[in-house]
Design an enzyme around this catalytic site. Structure first.
Site, PDB file in Angstrom:
ATOM      1  N   GLU A  21      20.011  50.513  41.263  1.00  0.00           N
ATOM      2  CA  GLU A  21      21.155  51.261  40.740  1.00  0.00           C
ATOM      3  C   GLU A  21      22.103  50.295  40.045  1.00  0.00           C
ATOM      4  O   GLU A  21      22.196  49.138  40.450  1.00  0.00           O
ATOM      5  CB  GLU A  21      21.926  51.924  41.895  1.00  0.00           C
ATOM      6  CG  GLU A  21      21.131  52.952  42.648  1.00  0.00           C
ATOM      7  CD  GLU A  21      21.772  53.301  43.985  1.00  0.00           C
ATOM      8  OE1 GLU A  21      22.992  53.060  44.158  1.00  0.00           O
ATOM      9  OE2 GLU A  21      21.048  53.800  44.854  1.00  0.00           O
ATOM     10  N   LYS A  24      25.471  48.446  39.488  1.00  0.00           N
ATOM     11  CA  LYS A  24      26.579  48.163  40.397  1.00  0.00           C
ATOM     12  C   LYS A  24      27.858  48.438  39.608  1.00  0.00           C
ATOM     13  O   LYS A  24      28.257  47.652  38.749  1.00  0.00           O
ATOM     14  CB  LYS A  24      26.521  46.713  40.874  1.00  0.00           C
ATOM     15  CG  LYS A  24      27.570  46.405  41.931  1.00  0.00           C
ATOM     16  CD  LYS A  24      27.304  45.056  42.572  1.00  0.00           C
ATOM     17  CE  LYS A  24      28.261  44.765  43.699  1.00  0.00           C
ATOM     18  NZ  LYS A  24      29.664  44.902  43.359  1.00  0.00           N
ATOM     19  N   ASP A  70      31.569  48.805  38.485  1.00  0.00           N
ATOM     20  CA  ASP A  70      32.742  47.977  38.744  1.00  0.00           C
ATOM     21  C   ASP A  70      33.994  48.845  38.672  1.00  0.00           C
ATOM     22  O   ASP A  70      34.666  48.911  37.656  1.00  0.00           O
ATOM     23  CB  ASP A  70      32.798  46.850  37.708  1.00  0.00           C
ATOM     24  CG  ASP A  70      33.724  45.745  38.151  1.00  0.00           C
ATOM     25  OD1 ASP A  70      34.157  45.757  39.321  1.00  0.00           O
ATOM     26  OD2 ASP A  70      34.027  44.868  37.320  1.00  0.00           O
ATOM     27  N   TYR A 112      26.685  57.377  45.078  1.00  0.00           N
ATOM     28  CA  TYR A 112      25.404  56.693  45.262  1.00  0.00           C
ATOM     29  C   TYR A 112      24.941  56.587  46.707  1.00  0.00           C
ATOM     30  O   TYR A 112      23.914  55.960  46.971  1.00  0.00           O
ATOM     31  CB  TYR A 112      25.429  55.293  44.631  1.00  0.00           C
ATOM     32  CG  TYR A 112      26.630  54.474  45.056  1.00  0.00           C
ATOM     33  CD1 TYR A 112      27.688  54.296  44.196  1.00  0.00           C
ATOM     34  CD2 TYR A 112      26.700  53.911  46.322  1.00  0.00           C
ATOM     35  CE1 TYR A 112      28.799  53.568  44.572  1.00  0.00           C
ATOM     36  CE2 TYR A 112      27.808  53.192  46.713  1.00  0.00           C
ATOM     37  CZ  TYR A 112      28.855  53.015  45.836  1.00  0.00           C
ATOM     38  OH  TYR A 112      29.954  52.309  46.212  1.00  0.00           O
ATOM     39  N   LYS A 115      24.054  39.916  40.779  1.00  0.00           N
ATOM     40  CA  LYS A 115      25.309  39.889  40.025  1.00  0.00           C
ATOM     41  C   LYS A 115      25.137  39.336  38.610  1.00  0.00           C
ATOM     42  O   LYS A 115      24.402  38.379  38.385  1.00  0.00           O
ATOM     43  CB  LYS A 115      26.339  39.021  40.764  1.00  0.00           C
ATOM     44  CG  LYS A 115      26.775  39.606  42.094  1.00  0.00           C
ATOM     45  CD  LYS A 115      27.662  40.832  41.940  1.00  0.00           C
ATOM     46  CE  LYS A 115      29.073  40.487  41.604  1.00  0.00           C
ATOM     47  NZ  LYS A 115      29.897  40.153  42.773  1.00  0.00           N
ATOM     48  N   CYS A 154      52.835  29.429   5.320  1.00  0.00           N
ATOM     49  CA  CYS A 154      51.399  29.690   5.439  1.00  0.00           C
ATOM     50  C   CYS A 154      50.682  28.381   5.762  1.00  0.00           C
ATOM     51  O   CYS A 154      50.864  27.390   5.052  1.00  0.00           O
ATOM     52  CB  CYS A 154      50.876  30.269   4.130  1.00  0.00           C
ATOM     53  SG  CYS A 154      49.070  30.333   4.077  1.00  0.00           S
ATOM     54  N   CYS A 164      48.452  27.296   2.503  1.00  0.00           N
ATOM     55  CA  CYS A 164      48.988  26.892   1.204  1.00  0.00           C
ATOM     56  C   CYS A 164      50.412  26.354   1.282  1.00  0.00           C
ATOM     57  O   CYS A 164      50.939  25.846   0.296  1.00  0.00           O
ATOM     58  CB  CYS A 164      48.908  28.051   0.215  1.00  0.00           C
ATOM     59  SG  CYS A 164      50.040  29.391   0.613  1.00  0.00           S
ATOM     60  N   CYS A 224      51.341  35.795   4.273  1.00  0.00           N
ATOM     61  CA  CYS A 224      51.516  34.825   3.196  1.00  0.00           C
ATOM     62  C   CYS A 224      51.453  35.653   1.923  1.00  0.00           C
ATOM     63  O   CYS A 224      50.481  36.362   1.690  1.00  0.00           O
ATOM     64  CB  CYS A 224      50.371  33.807   3.219  1.00  0.00           C
ATOM     65  SG  CYS A 224      50.249  32.879   1.682  1.00  0.00           S
ATOM     66  N   CYS A 230      47.057  31.783  -2.840  1.00  0.00           N
ATOM     67  CA  CYS A 230      46.698  31.087  -1.592  1.00  0.00           C
ATOM     68  C   CYS A 230      45.176  30.980  -1.461  1.00  0.00           C
ATOM     69  O   CYS A 230      44.474  31.994  -1.481  1.00  0.00           O
ATOM     70  CB  CYS A 230      47.281  31.844  -0.396  1.00  0.00           C
ATOM     71  SG  CYS A 230      46.692  31.220   1.182  1.00  0.00           S
TER      72      CYS A 230
HETATM   73  S1  IVH Z   1      25.705  50.362  48.014  1.00  0.00           S
HETATM   74  C1  IVH Z   1      25.993  49.316  52.454  1.00  0.00           C
HETATM   75  N1  IVH Z   1      25.514  50.912  45.485  1.00  0.00           N
HETATM   76  O1  IVH Z   1      29.948  47.280  45.239  1.00  0.00           O
HETATM   77  C2  IVH Z   1      26.114  48.980  51.038  1.00  0.00           C
HETATM   78  N2  IVH Z   1      27.457  49.787  46.239  1.00  0.00           N
HETATM   79  O2  IVH Z   1      29.941  44.491  46.755  1.00  0.00           O
HETATM   80  C3  IVH Z   1      26.803  50.055  50.336  1.00  0.00           C
HETATM   81  N3  IVH Z   1      29.098  49.340  44.479  1.00  0.00           N
HETATM   82  O3  IVH Z   1      32.535  47.996  46.943  1.00  0.00           O
HETATM   83  C4  IVH Z   1      27.030  49.754  48.935  1.00  0.00           C
HETATM   84  N4  IVH Z   1      27.951  50.240  42.839  1.00  0.00           N
HETATM   85  O4  IVH Z   1      30.997  50.136  46.852  1.00  0.00           O
HETATM   86  C5  IVH Z   1      26.262  50.348  46.447  1.00  0.00           C
HETATM   87  N5  IVH Z   1      25.219  51.483  43.257  1.00  0.00           N
HETATM   88  C6  IVH Z   1      25.968  50.944  44.215  1.00  0.00           C
HETATM   89  C7  IVH Z   1      27.215  50.374  43.960  1.00  0.00           C
HETATM   90  C8  IVH Z   1      27.944  49.796  44.992  1.00  0.00           C
HETATM   91  C9  IVH Z   1      29.066  49.623  43.170  1.00  0.00           C
HETATM   92  C10 IVH Z   1      30.199  48.646  45.183  1.00  0.00           C
HETATM   93  C11 IVH Z   1      30.377  48.954  46.624  1.00  0.00           C
HETATM   94  C12 IVH Z   1      31.180  47.789  47.146  1.00  0.00           C
HETATM   95  C13 IVH Z   1      30.681  46.699  46.286  1.00  0.00           C
HETATM   96  C14 IVH Z   1      29.828  45.800  47.132  1.00  0.00           C
END
Ligand code: IVH
Length: 706
Positions: free
Chosen positions: A119, A121, A123, A234, A322, A416, A419, A434, A439
Site C-alpha cells: 500500500e 504510505k 503522508d 487501510y 521509506k 540590474c 547591465c 530592469c 540589457c
Molecule cells: S499500517 C500496525 N498502512 O504511517 C501498523 N500505516 O509510520 C499500522 N500510514 O502513522 C499502520 N499509510 O498511520 C499503515 N498504508 C498504510 C499507511 C500507514 C500511512 C501511517 C501510519 C503511521 C505511520 C507509521
C-alpha cells in the site's frame, strides 16, 4: 413533493441518494451526476430539514458543516494500541526484514508461502473512525497510540468519511467497526488553499501534511469544514460481527462498506515483485495527487501477522519502505538575482549543497523580495528546502531558533545585476524590473524564447546558443536571426559547416510559422499561446493587431483589461514597431492564411478528453474552452469512452491510474496544441514551461520566469 406527502420519506430518499453520490464521487471516483444535480439534491434536503428540524439526524449529509467550537479536545482511549511501523530505507533493509521474520513464522509455513499486500504510505494525519450499528459515532487522532484526541465533529466534515455504512449496496451494518486511515490534503488543492490563505493574509502551510494536521486539529470544526481534506482508509482495527482473515480482504471489505480505499494497493505472491513494486512506486511518486513518503509492505495473512507479534510499538508483520524526504535543511549562503525575459529581477537562493528527494540541490527559488521579507528569510539562515515532483526546489522558510545573530537581511539591488542600469518597482507589483531595453541578460531570454519549440521553433537553437550569439553581438534583437550569414556562424565555437547550414535552414523554416506562433514569440506580457490563438481568431495579421485599440481588444471574450493594455502598450513602442518592420522585411510571415471569421475546423470532433493536473500555460477552463472550440468534448472522469487524458503537472492519481488501466492515451499540453495545429498546418508545439520542467535539472533555476 406533493402537499400532504410525509416529508420524512422524501428526506430519507434524498439522504440515501446523496450518500450514494458521495460514495460514487469519493470512493469510486466515478460520479454519475453533475455537481449541479448533486447541489440540487443537497439544497432540497436542506430546505426540508429547515422546515422540519425535528427530522434532522446527526448522520444526515447536511451535518458535515461543522459544529460549535470546543474549548479543548477530549482525550479518547483507542480500543487497541495504534502501533507504528518499522522502516526500511533501501532494498537491503527490506530483504533483511524478510529474513528476520522468516525465522519466526508458524510451524509449517515457509517464506515461499507468504503473500504480501503493498500500500502507499500516505503522508497525512492518522485518524481512527468508529462505527456502531453502521453509524459514525467517533473520530479520533492517533495521539500517542494509546490515547488520541476526540475530533469527531471535524472528521465528519470530510466528505469521504461515510456517516452511515454500508453505503452501497445496502446490507446489514456491522455491529461495531473501528477503522484506521489517513486524512490528507490533495496536492492540487493544497496549492490552491495556500494561495487563498496568503491572499487573505492568513497562515500558510509548509507542506500538505502540516495543512492536513492543522486542519483536522481545529477546535472550530467549521474551519475544518472549509478545508479541502480527503481520506484513505487501510486497516480494520477492531470489529464485531465481521470476519476478515487477510489484509487484502480488509481492504475489499472497507471498500464495500463505502470507505475510500486507495486503488493502487496490490496483493503480491512473491517477494521479488514486492521489491520491484517499491522501486516502481518511487518513480510514480511524482505523478500522484497526494503525498506519499513510502510504501507499506504487509504480510497478507492476519493470523501470521498476529503470530509474528510486535517489537516495541511496531508489528513485525509489516514494514515501511521509506522514500527519500522531500524536505531538507541547509544553510542559505547567499541570495543571487537573475534577469527574466520581461526584465523581472528574480531572487534565488544559493545553498550549501544538500540532498532533497534523492538529488543534490544547490540553488532554490525565492519568489520576490516581499515574500522573502514576509517569511523573514535572511542570508546565513538555516532554511528548509522542499522539492516536490518535478517542480523546482524552493525555500520554505528559516529555522529561526538556529540563528546565531550573524544573519543579514536581503535587499533587492537597486541596479540590474546584468547591465547595471537602475531597477524599478512598478506600483502595485511585487517584482522589480530592469527597464533597460538593451540589457543583455533580458535579450538572451527573449532570444531563447523566440527560438523555442513552442514559439518559432528554430530547431537546434537552445539556451547555450542564445547566450553565445548575444555575447558575440550577432543577435541584438530577435529579428537579427533572419539576417545571420553563414560566415557569422562558422567561426563560433561548436559550429562547423554542416551545423551552420542546419541552423540557417531551421531559421529559414521558422519564417513560415502560423501567425499565433509569431505573436507568442514576441513575448508580450500576458500573451501566451492560448491568448495568441484567440487573437488570431479576430485579427488576421500583425498589422491589424498593431492597429487594435484597448476597447476593441477588451471586447474580445476571454481577454481582460490587463492583457489588452499590455498588447496596446507593446505595439505602441517605437522600438517594437521597428522590430516588426525588420521581421517583415526579412520575409517572416505576418498574416494568417485563413480568412478571418472563417469557421474553426472541428479538428477534435468525436474525441473525448479528461484533464488532470496543472497545465503549463493554460488553466483547465482555458484548455476546456480550447478543446470545445475545436469540436472536442471534456468530461470529468476517465472511462472507456475517454480518448485522451490531458496530463499536467501533479496529475490526480485516480484519473491517471484509471487511464493507465484502460490504456487511454495520455498527452501533454504540447501534444494537444500539436493535434490542433497539425490539422491547420504542419509541425508540433510544446510550451516553454513544459520543456523547462522536463529539461531542468532540479538544481538549476530558470533564469527567467517565462
Ligand atoms: S499500517 C500496525 N498502512 O504511517 C501498523 N500505516 O509510520 C499500522 N500510514 O502513522 C499502520 N499509510 O498511520 C499503515 N498504508 C498504510 C499507511 C500507514 C500511512 C501511517 C501510519 C503511521 C505511520 C507509521
Amino acid at each position: 413533493m406533493s402537499a400532504g406527502h410525509p416529508p420524512i420519506e422524501r428526506i430519507e430518499e434524498l439522504r440515501k441518494e446523496i450518500r450514494y453520490h458521495n460514495y460514487r464521487y469519493h470512493v469510486l471516483d466515478s460520479p454519475v451526476v453533475s455537481d449541479a444535480e448533486y447541489d440540487g439534491l443537497m439544497r432540497e434536503l436542506r430546505e426540508l430539514e429547515a422546515a422540519h428540524p425535528e427530522l434532522v439526524t446527526p448522520d444526515s449529509p447536511t451535518q458535515r458543516v461543522g459544529a460549535e467550537p470546543l474549548d479543548k479536545f477530549e482525550k479518547v482511549r483507542h480500543p487497541k494500541p495504534m502501533l507504528s511501523l518499522s522502516d526500511a530505507f533501501d532494498e537491503e533493509e527490506l530483504r533483511a526484514w524478510l529474513e528476520r521474520i522468516s525465522k519466526l513464522l508458524p510451524e509449517g509455513v515457509g517464506p515461499k508461502d507468504l503473500q504480501y499486500v503493498m500500500e502507499p504510505k500516505f503522508d497525512g494525519l492518522t485518524v481512527v473512525l468508529t462505527y456502531e450499528d453502521g453509524r459514525y459515532v467517533q473520530g479520533a487522532t492517533r495521539g500517542n497510540g494509546i490515547e488520541g484526541e476526540n475530533v469527531t465533529a471535524n472528521l465528519k466534515t470530510i466528505r469521504g468519511v461515510p456517516l452511515r455504512i454500508p453505503v452501497s449496496p445496502d446490507g446489514p451494518p456491522p455491529a461495531r467497526l473501528v477503522v484506521r486511515g489517513e486524512a490528507y490534503m490533495p496536492l492540487d488543492q493544497f496549492e490552491e488553499f495556500n494561495r487563498r490563505q496568503a491572499e487573505l493574509g492568513q497562515k500558510t502551510f509548509a507542506n500538505p501534511r502540516n495543512a492536513a494536521a492543522g486542519s483536522v486539529r481545529q477546535l472550530d470544526s467549521r474551519i475544518t469544514a472549509s478545508r479541502p481534506l480527503s481520506i484513505f482508509t487501510y486497516a480494520v482495527v477492531d470489529s464485531e460481527g465481521i470476519a476478515v482473515a487477510t489484509q487484502w480482504d480488509s481492504l475489499q471489505y472497507l471498500r464495500r462498506m463505502g470507505f475510500p480505499v486507495n486503488s493502487d494497493s496490490r496483493l503480491l505472491p512473491d517477494f521479488e515483485e514486492v521489491v520491484a513494486y517499491c522501486h516502481e512506486w518511487m518513480e510514480k511518486r511524482d505523478t500522484l495527487n497526494y503525498e506519499v513518503d513510502g510504501v507499506v509492505v504487509k504480510i497478507n495473512s492476519l493470523e501470521i501477522q498476529e503470530h509474528l507479534g510486535a517489537v516495541g510499538n511496531a508489528p513485525r508483520g509489516a514494514v515501511a519502505y521509506k522514500f527519500p524526504g522531500r524536505e531538507a535543511t541547509t544553510r542559505l549562503l547567499d541570495i543571487g538575482v537573475n534577469v527574466g525575459r520581461t526584465g523581472s529581477l528574480n531572487p534565488f537562493a544559493i545553498l550549501e549543497p544538500v540532498e532533497v528527494g534523492g538529488v543534490i540541490v544547490r540553488q532554490a527559488a525565492l519568489h520576490n523580495e516581499e515574500d522573502i521579507h514576509r517569511k523573514d528569510i535572511r542570508i546565513g539562515d538555516t532554511v528548509t528546502v522542499r522539492r516536490a515532483g518535478e517542480v523546482i526546489p524552493y525555500v520554505v522558510g528559516p529555522i529561526v531558533d538556529l540563528r546565531t545573530g550573524d544573519e543579514t537581511v536581503f535587499h533587492m539591488p537597486d541596479r540590474c545585476p546584468a547591465c547595471g542600469e537602475p531597477a524599478v518597482k512598478p506600483e502595485g507589483e511585487v517584482a522589480h524590473y530592469c527597464v533597460n531595453a538593451a540589457c543583455p541578460a533580458q535579450l538572451v531570454r527573449r532570444v531563447e524564447y523566440f527560438a523555442f519549440r513552442g514559439t518559432m521553433d528554430i530547431e537546434g537553437f537552445g539556451s547555450r546558443a542564445a547566450e553565445q550569439f548575444v555575447k558575440e553581438g550577432l543577435l541584438k534583437d530577435v529579428a537579427d536571426f533572419y539576417y545571420l550569414r553563414r560566415e557569422d556562424i562558422l567561426p563560433l565555437e561548436g559550429f562547423a559547416e554542416k551545423s551552420s547550414d542546419n541552423l540557417l535552414a531551421a531559421i529559414e523554416a521558422s519564417k513560415h510559422r502560423p501567425l499565433w506562433r509569431l505573436i507568442t514569440a514576441l513575448g508580450i506580457r500576458f500573451v501566451g499561446s492560448t491568448v495568441a490563438q484567440l487573437l488570431t481568431e479576430h485579427y488576421s495579421s500583425v498589422g491589424e493587431l498593431m492597429a487594435a485599440t484597448q476597447e476593441e481588444l477588451e471586447a474580445i471574450e476571454g481577454l481582460g483589461p490587463h492583457t489588452a493594455g499590455s498588447i496596446v502598450e507593446w505595439f505602441g513602442r517605437e522600438r517594437h514597431r521597428g522590430l516588426i518592420e525588420k521581421l517583415r522585411r526579412a520575409g517572416v510571415r505576418m498574416e494568417e492564411r485563413e480568412e478571418v471569421g472563417e469557421e474553426i475546423p472541428p479538428t477534435l470532433a468525436g474525441l473525448t478528453f479528461v484533464i488532470t493536473g496543472t497545465l503549463p500555460s493554460m488553466s483547465r477552463d482555458e484548455a476546456t474552452a480550447l478543446i470545445e472550440r475545436h469540436g472536442g468534448k471534456v468530461t470529468g472522469s476517465v472511462s472507456s469512452k475517454t480518448d485522451y487524458l490531458l496530463v499536467g503537472e501533479a496529475p490526480g492519481g485516480t484519473k491517471y491510474n484509471k487511464a493507465r488501466e484502460l490504456g487511454v492515451s495520455m498527452i501533454g499540453e504540447a501534444e494537444l496544441l500539436g493535434m490542433i495545429e497539425r490539422a491547420r498546418e504542419h509541425g508540433s508545439t510544446e510550451s516553454m514551461e513544459s520543456r523547462k520542467l522536463r529539461d531542468s535539472a532540479p538544481s538549476v533555476i530558470p533564469c527567467s520566469k517565462l
